[in-house]
Design a protein around this motif. Structure first.
Motif, PDB file in Angstrom:
ATOM      1  N   PRO A   1       0.761  -1.202  -0.109  1.00 47.01           N
ATOM      2  CA  PRO A   1       0.112  -0.219  -0.014  1.00 47.01           C
ATOM      3  C   PRO A   1       0.722   1.410   0.241  1.00 47.01           C
ATOM      4  O   PRO A   1       2.051   1.258   0.255  1.00 47.01           O
ATOM      5  N   VAL A   2       0.195   2.224  -0.460  1.00 48.35           N
ATOM      6  CA  VAL A   2       0.552   3.707  -0.241  1.00 48.35           C
ATOM      7  C   VAL A   2       0.362   3.901   1.300  1.00 48.35           C
ATOM      8  O   VAL A   2      -0.804   3.823   1.831  1.00 48.35           O
ATOM      9  N   ILE A   3       1.103   4.453   1.855  1.00 45.07           N
ATOM     10  CA  ILE A   3       0.786   4.928   3.481  1.00 45.07           C
ATOM     11  C   ILE A   3       0.997   6.399   3.506  1.00 45.07           C
ATOM     12  O   ILE A   3       2.046   7.117   2.807  1.00 45.07           O
ATOM     13  N   GLY A   4       0.036   6.945   4.361  1.00 51.54           N
ATOM     14  CA  GLY A   4       0.352   8.548   4.499  1.00 51.54           C
ATOM     15  C   GLY A   4      -0.143   9.245   5.551  1.00 51.54           C
ATOM     16  O   GLY A   4      -0.629   8.200   6.586  1.00 51.54           O
TER      17      GLY A   4
ATOM     18  N   GLU B   1      -7.065  17.305   5.544  1.00 58.66           N
ATOM     19  CA  GLU B   1      -6.144  17.685   4.425  1.00 58.66           C
ATOM     20  C   GLU B   1      -5.044  16.624   4.484  1.00 58.66           C
ATOM     21  O   GLU B   1      -4.503  16.207   5.677  1.00 58.66           O
ATOM     22  N   GLY B   2      -4.385  16.485   3.289  1.00 61.84           N
ATOM     23  CA  GLY B   2      -3.403  15.443   3.199  1.00 61.84           C
ATOM     24  C   GLY B   2      -2.170  16.221   3.745  1.00 61.84           C
ATOM     25  O   GLY B   2      -1.774  17.285   3.535  1.00 61.84           O
ATOM     26  N   VAL B   3      -1.251  15.315   4.398  1.00 60.37           N
ATOM     27  CA  VAL B   3       0.136  16.036   5.152  1.00 60.37           C
ATOM     28  C   VAL B   3       1.133  15.519   4.416  1.00 60.37           C
ATOM     29  O   VAL B   3       2.039  16.211   3.934  1.00 60.37           O
ATOM     30  N   SER B   4       1.313  14.142   4.255  1.00 59.37           N
ATOM     31  CA  SER B   4       2.349  13.437   3.657  1.00 59.37           C
ATOM     32  C   SER B   4       2.001  12.009   3.209  1.00 59.37           C
ATOM     33  O   SER B   4       1.070  11.474   3.726  1.00 59.37           O
ATOM     34  N   CYS B   5       2.753  11.272   2.005  1.00 63.45           N
ATOM     35  CA  CYS B   5       2.533   9.990   1.527  1.00 63.45           C
ATOM     36  C   CYS B   5       3.614   9.582   1.143  1.00 63.45           C
ATOM     37  O   CYS B   5       4.689  10.406   0.665  1.00 63.45           O
TER      38      CYS B   5
ATOM     39  N   CYS C   1      -3.282   8.229  10.183  1.00 65.90           N
ATOM     40  CA  CYS C   1      -2.651   7.354   9.384  1.00 65.90           C
ATOM     41  C   CYS C   1      -3.436   6.779   8.289  1.00 65.90           C
ATOM     42  O   CYS C   1      -4.542   6.170   8.604  1.00 65.90           O
ATOM     43  N   VAL C   2      -3.067   6.790   7.131  1.00 67.10           N
ATOM     44  CA  VAL C   2      -3.888   6.196   6.074  1.00 67.10           C
ATOM     45  C   VAL C   2      -3.114   5.257   5.094  1.00 67.10           C
ATOM     46  O   VAL C   2      -1.899   5.259   5.104  1.00 67.10           O
ATOM     47  N   ALA C   3      -3.858   4.313   4.265  1.00 61.49           N
ATOM     48  CA  ALA C   3      -3.296   3.446   3.422  1.00 61.49           C
ATOM     49  C   ALA C   3      -4.258   3.429   2.300  1.00 61.49           C
ATOM     50  O   ALA C   3      -5.572   3.219   2.365  1.00 61.49           O
ATOM     51  N   ASP C   4      -3.731   2.822   1.289  1.00 56.53           N
ATOM     52  CA  ASP C   4      -4.366   2.531  -0.064  1.00 56.53           C
ATOM     53  C   ASP C   4      -3.459   1.743  -0.807  1.00 56.53           C
ATOM     54  O   ASP C   4      -2.373   1.777  -0.793  1.00 56.53           O
ATOM     55  N   SER C   5      -4.071   1.049  -1.933  1.00 51.90           N
ATOM     56  CA  SER C   5      -3.325   0.074  -2.747  1.00 51.90           C
ATOM     57  C   SER C   5      -2.648   0.867  -3.754  1.00 51.90           C
ATOM     58  O   SER C   5      -1.411   0.506  -4.037  1.00 51.90           O
ATOM     59  N   ALA C   6      -3.064   1.966  -4.204  1.00 51.83           N
ATOM     60  CA  ALA C   6      -2.469   2.785  -5.398  1.00 51.83           C
ATOM     61  C   ALA C   6      -2.878   4.390  -5.317  1.00 51.83           C
ATOM     62  O   ALA C   6      -3.098   4.663  -6.511  1.00 51.83           O
ATOM     63  N   ALA C   7      -2.801   4.852  -4.151  1.00 52.63           N
ATOM     64  CA  ALA C   7      -3.029   6.325  -4.067  1.00 52.63           C
ATOM     65  C   ALA C   7      -2.138   7.040  -4.980  1.00 52.63           C
ATOM     66  O   ALA C   7      -0.872   6.686  -4.722  1.00 52.63           O
ATOM     67  N   TYR C   8      -2.426   8.177  -5.522  1.00 49.88           N
ATOM     68  CA  TYR C   8      -1.601   9.013  -6.456  1.00 49.88           C
ATOM     69  C   TYR C   8      -1.332  10.103  -5.836  1.00 49.88           C
ATOM     70  O   TYR C   8       0.112  10.938  -6.179  1.00 49.88           O
ATOM     71  N   SER C   9      -2.016  10.757  -4.997  1.00 48.70           N
ATOM     72  CA  SER C   9      -2.066  12.300  -4.605  1.00 48.70           C
ATOM     73  C   SER C   9      -2.427  12.220  -3.018  1.00 48.70           C
ATOM     74  O   SER C   9      -2.772  11.195  -2.352  1.00 48.70           O
ATOM     75  N   LEU C  10      -2.400  13.447  -2.443  1.00 54.11           N
ATOM     76  CA  LEU C  10      -2.873  13.594  -0.940  1.00 54.11           C
ATOM     77  C   LEU C  10      -4.547  13.860  -1.330  1.00 54.11           C
ATOM     78  O   LEU C  10      -4.674  15.003  -0.629  1.00 54.11           O
ATOM     79  N   ASN C  11      -5.189  13.086  -2.056  1.00 55.46           N
ATOM     80  CA  ASN C  11      -6.594  13.391  -2.002  1.00 55.46           C
ATOM     81  C   ASN C  11      -7.081  12.518  -0.959  1.00 55.46           C
ATOM     82  O   ASN C  11      -6.990  11.157  -1.293  1.00 55.46           O
ATOM     83  N   VAL C  12      -8.254  13.078  -0.233  1.00 58.86           N
ATOM     84  CA  VAL C  12      -8.620  12.155   0.882  1.00 58.86           C
ATOM     85  C   VAL C  12      -9.473  10.981   0.189  1.00 58.86           C
ATOM     86  O   VAL C  12      -9.543  10.047   0.997  1.00 58.86           O
ATOM     87  N   PHE C  13     -10.176  11.418  -1.071  1.00 59.71           N
ATOM     88  CA  PHE C  13     -10.819  10.157  -1.643  1.00 59.71           C
ATOM     89  C   PHE C  13     -10.153   8.962  -2.034  1.00 59.71           C
ATOM     90  O   PHE C  13     -10.688   7.873  -2.391  1.00 59.71           O
ATOM     91  N   GLU C  14      -8.805   9.119  -2.132  1.00 58.74           N
ATOM     92  CA  GLU C  14      -8.160   8.006  -2.787  1.00 58.74           C
ATOM     93  C   GLU C  14      -7.779   6.907  -1.497  1.00 58.74           C
ATOM     94  O   GLU C  14      -7.283   6.017  -1.983  1.00 58.74           O
ATOM     95  N   TYR C  15      -8.018   7.183  -0.345  1.00 59.24           N
ATOM     96  CA  TYR C  15      -7.313   6.260   0.549  1.00 59.24           C
ATOM     97  C   TYR C  15      -8.384   5.477   1.449  1.00 59.24           C
ATOM     98  O   TYR C  15      -9.454   5.924   1.967  1.00 59.24           O
TER      99      TYR C  15
END
Length: 123
Positions: A32-35, A46-50, A96-110
């Motif tokens: 996963p992408v972790i952020g 708001e997104g801080v980092s990933c 802390c957030v995770a996703d399989s393939a998030a591209y940006s710091l968009n809240v809806f991607e996680y």
């Protein structure tokens, strides 16, 4: 099930530092992408980092760039957010957030979110 457990939040004076930790379980760490996201009182999340996002590097919000650093210890299945030179405006619940393939710091991607840990910065 995927589980993300944050720790390390607390009360700190402006200019101080904190390191947040995110214990990851239920998934292969490398997948996963972790952020980190945050939500201040009365404001949207708001997104801080990933890390692993986009082309596989890291992203930072402009407001924290140069002050915050995301890192990981794969052997411990843990992701960190080192926060230096903290400001009162950094006060928020940090997730802390995770996703399989998030591209940006968009809240809806996680897809996966932890419970959050409170960070309070006093002036």
């Amino acid at each position: 099930e995927v589980q993300l457990v944050e720790s390390g939040g607390g009360l700190v004076q402006a200019g101080g530092s904190l390191r947040l930790s995110c214990a990851v379980s239920g998934i292969t760490f490398d997948d996963p992408v972790i952020g980190w996201f945050r939500q201040a009182p009365g404001k949207e999340r708001e997104g801080v980092s990933c890390m692993g996002c986009g082309e596989g590097g890291t992203l930072y919000a402009e407001s924290v760039k140069g002050r915050f650093t995301i890192s990981s210890d794969n052997a411990k299945n843990t992701v960190y957010l080192q926060m230096n030179n903290l400001k009162p405006e950094d006060t928020a619940v940090y997730y802390c957030v995770a996703d399989s393939a998030a591209y940006s710091l968009n809240v809806f991607e996680y897809d996966f979110w932890g419970q959050g840990t409170q960070v309070t910065v006093s002036s």
